[in-house]
Design a protein around this motif. Structure first.
Motif, short mmCIF file in Angstrom:
data_model
loop_
_atom_site.label_atom_id
_atom_site.label_comp_id
_atom_site.label_asym_id
_atom_site.label_seq_id
_atom_site.Cartn_x
_atom_site.Cartn_y
_atom_site.Cartn_z
N VAL A 107 16.88 -8.61 5.73
CA VAL A 107 16.26 -8.98 6.88
C VAL A 107 16.60 -8.47 8.32
O VAL A 107 15.71 -8.41 9.13
N ASP A 108 17.54 -7.87 8.42
CA ASP A 108 17.96 -7.04 9.39
C ASP A 108 16.78 -6.09 9.81
O ASP A 108 16.94 -5.63 11.01
N THR B 57 9.61 3.79 3.43
CA THR B 57 8.15 3.76 3.40
C THR B 57 7.72 2.46 3.41
O THR B 57 6.83 2.15 3.98
N LEU B 58 8.58 1.51 3.18
CA LEU B 58 8.15 -0.05 3.03
C LEU B 58 8.14 -0.39 4.69
O LEU B 58 7.13 -1.13 4.95
N LYS C 36 9.81 -11.37 2.97
CA LYS C 36 9.96 -11.36 1.47
C LYS C 36 9.91 -9.96 1.20
O LYS C 36 10.62 -9.69 -0.04
N SER C 37 9.29 -9.31 1.58
CA SER C 37 9.40 -7.83 1.01
C SER C 37 10.64 -7.17 1.26
O SER C 37 11.30 -6.36 0.54
N LEU D 80 -0.99 -4.04 0.78
CA LEU D 80 0.41 -4.67 0.99
C LEU D 80 1.13 -4.99 -0.10
O LEU D 80 0.68 -5.14 -1.13
N PRO D 81 2.30 -5.01 -0.05
CA PRO D 81 3.33 -5.65 -0.97
C PRO D 81 2.78 -6.99 -1.36
O PRO D 81 2.46 -7.78 -0.64
N SER D 82 2.78 -7.06 -2.68
CA SER D 82 2.47 -8.63 -3.36
C SER D 82 3.68 -9.45 -3.41
O SER D 82 4.46 -9.07 -4.37
N VAL D 83 3.72 -10.36 -2.59
CA VAL D 83 4.78 -11.42 -2.48
C VAL D 83 4.13 -12.79 -2.87
O VAL D 83 3.16 -13.24 -2.57
N ALA D 84 5.24 -13.61 -3.64
CA ALA D 84 4.81 -14.83 -4.02
C ALA D 84 4.68 -15.95 -2.89
O ALA D 84 5.26 -15.69 -1.77
#
Length: 416
Positions: free
Chosen positions: A142-143, A18-19, A136-137, A192-196
């Protein structure tokens, strides 16, 4: 217990899928917006009678890549999250895109170039923001990023196909199509995902912006030669982006947008093989093949016409995958190999972008404008063929100099 573990594993896989789907949608729209107008802008400007400003219009991207990174990429991210920046920049950018078609006229051409510059200062930082949100999500996974990033290329391809199919390749309404998707992406970015944001480094923001630590890598002779070669090869690269579409139209190809998307299709085909090719052959053969491909592409354009040699135009466009991936993707991997042991990967990648998409393409846009100015108001195919020999010879000379002066010491550096 086994059932619970299986259920948790299934839920994890579903969540990851899903992401990936959400981030892939973001990448698709991100590059659809850019590809919708960038590919055939030169043809549009020539058609409406402002071809003399094509060089200036394609200089705004390199300028914006520098100014946008400085004003927004470094400063604004200290106060706003990447997600909120995506929302604001794409919504405001969409409004500007809606205004641009009315300015694509001989009477308002100057205002058009200035407003396009303003738009690109807003757009260019969103490319890095999209990458940041995706990476970051995913966290340690990271692959998954190459798969998601590939949807950006698919978005660029889709925009070209749609623009060509709708018969808009030579119309200022290419900006309207981009505007609709930009506004849609701005609204979609709320989900979208909330990333810092990145935590501030110990060094001052001035040192970060100026990439002081990354410039120290230029003391290594091989990396200095690579940066110089990358800057120089970006000069003929700029001529492709600015003048390939009016040339393709001049040889009698009606679906210019769809034809130009062939280049992105080949880019997609080579993208996933680059890590394996890099490990198998090393950096120098890949970089050299990429540079030679630029010389071959422009030579094909220089012999292509609307008759028996039309095939040369199609092959020249299709070479984009080799031209781009073998040099710029391999170059990014090489830069990371050199920079990672020093802990300045982000700065080094920013410096590479500064020299290639900034300095190199700015010079290329202006030099291309000078060459285009030598052509008659309505260039013939022979006029176009003559112009393409200049970047062909330049790329060949750069490839020869690179071959004679570059020595790959990245493995030695990594070991040290």
């Amino acid at each position: 217990m086994a059932a619970n573990y299986a259920a948790a594993e299934t839920a994890g896989l579903t969540g990851s899928a899903t992401l990936s789907a959400r981030l892939s949608t973001m990448m698709f729209m991100q590059f659809f917006v850019w590809g919708a107008w960038n590919v055939t802008l030169g043809l549009v400007m020539q058609t409406v009678g402002i071809g003399n400003l094509i060089g200036n219009a394609f200089s705004v991207g390199p300028i914006a890549s520098i100014a946008g990174s400085l004003l927004l990429g470094m400063a604004a991210t200290r106060y706003l999250s990447p997600r909120m920046l995506m929302v604001i920049l794409h919504l405001v950018g969409g409004v500007i895109l809606f205004l641009l078609p009315s300015l694509v006229t001989p009477e308002r051409a100057g205002a058009f170039v200035w407003l396009l510059l303003g738009y690109m200062i807003l757009y260019m930082p969103t490319v890095g923001l999209a990458n940041t949100i995706a990476l970051k999500s995913f966290g340690d996974r990271v692959d998954n990023f190459p798969f998601v990033r590939a949807f950006g290329t698919l978005g660029w391809i889709a925009s070209g196909l749609i623009i060509g199919w709708a018969g808009l390749s030579a119309s200022p309404q290419i900006f309207t199509v981009a505007a609709v998707v930009s506004v849609a992406l701005g609204l979609y970015s709320f989900t979208l995902p909330s990333v810092a944001s990145d935590p501030p480094r110990d060094e001052s923001i001035v040192r970060q912006v100026l990439c002081v630590e990354a410039f120290g890598l230029l003391r290594q002779r091989s990396f200095l030669v690579f940066i110089l070669s990358a800057t120089l090869i970006s000069i003929p690269l700029a001529m492709y982006y600015a003048y390939a579409s009016p040339f393709v139209g001049a040889v009698g190809i009606s679906n210019v947008g769809g034809t130009m998307s062939i280049g992105q299709m080949s880019e997609l085909a080579f993208m996933f093989s680059m890590p394996w090719l890099y490990r198998r052959f090393g950096v120098k053969p890949l970089l050299l093949v990429g540079m030679i491909a630029w010389a071959v592409r422009y030579s094909l354009f220089a012999i292509g016409d609307s008759g028996d040699s039309l095939w040369a135009v199609y092959v020249g466009v299709a070479l984009h995958g080799v031209c781009y991936d073998f040099f710029f993707v391999a170059g990014a991997i090489y830069t990371g190999t050199i920079a990672t042991p020093k802990g300045v990967n982000a700065q080094a990648q920013g410096m590479l972008t500064l020299f290639t998409y900034g300095v190199g393409m700015l010079l290329g846009s202006q030099i291309g404008a000078l060459l285009y100015a030598q052509l008659p108001a309505t260039p013939t195919i022979a006029d176009w063929q003559h112009m393409w020999w200049y970047p062909a010879i330049a790329a060949a000379v750069i490839a020869i100099l690179f071959h004679l002066t570059f020595r790959d010491d990245s493995r030695t550096t990594t070991a040290a």
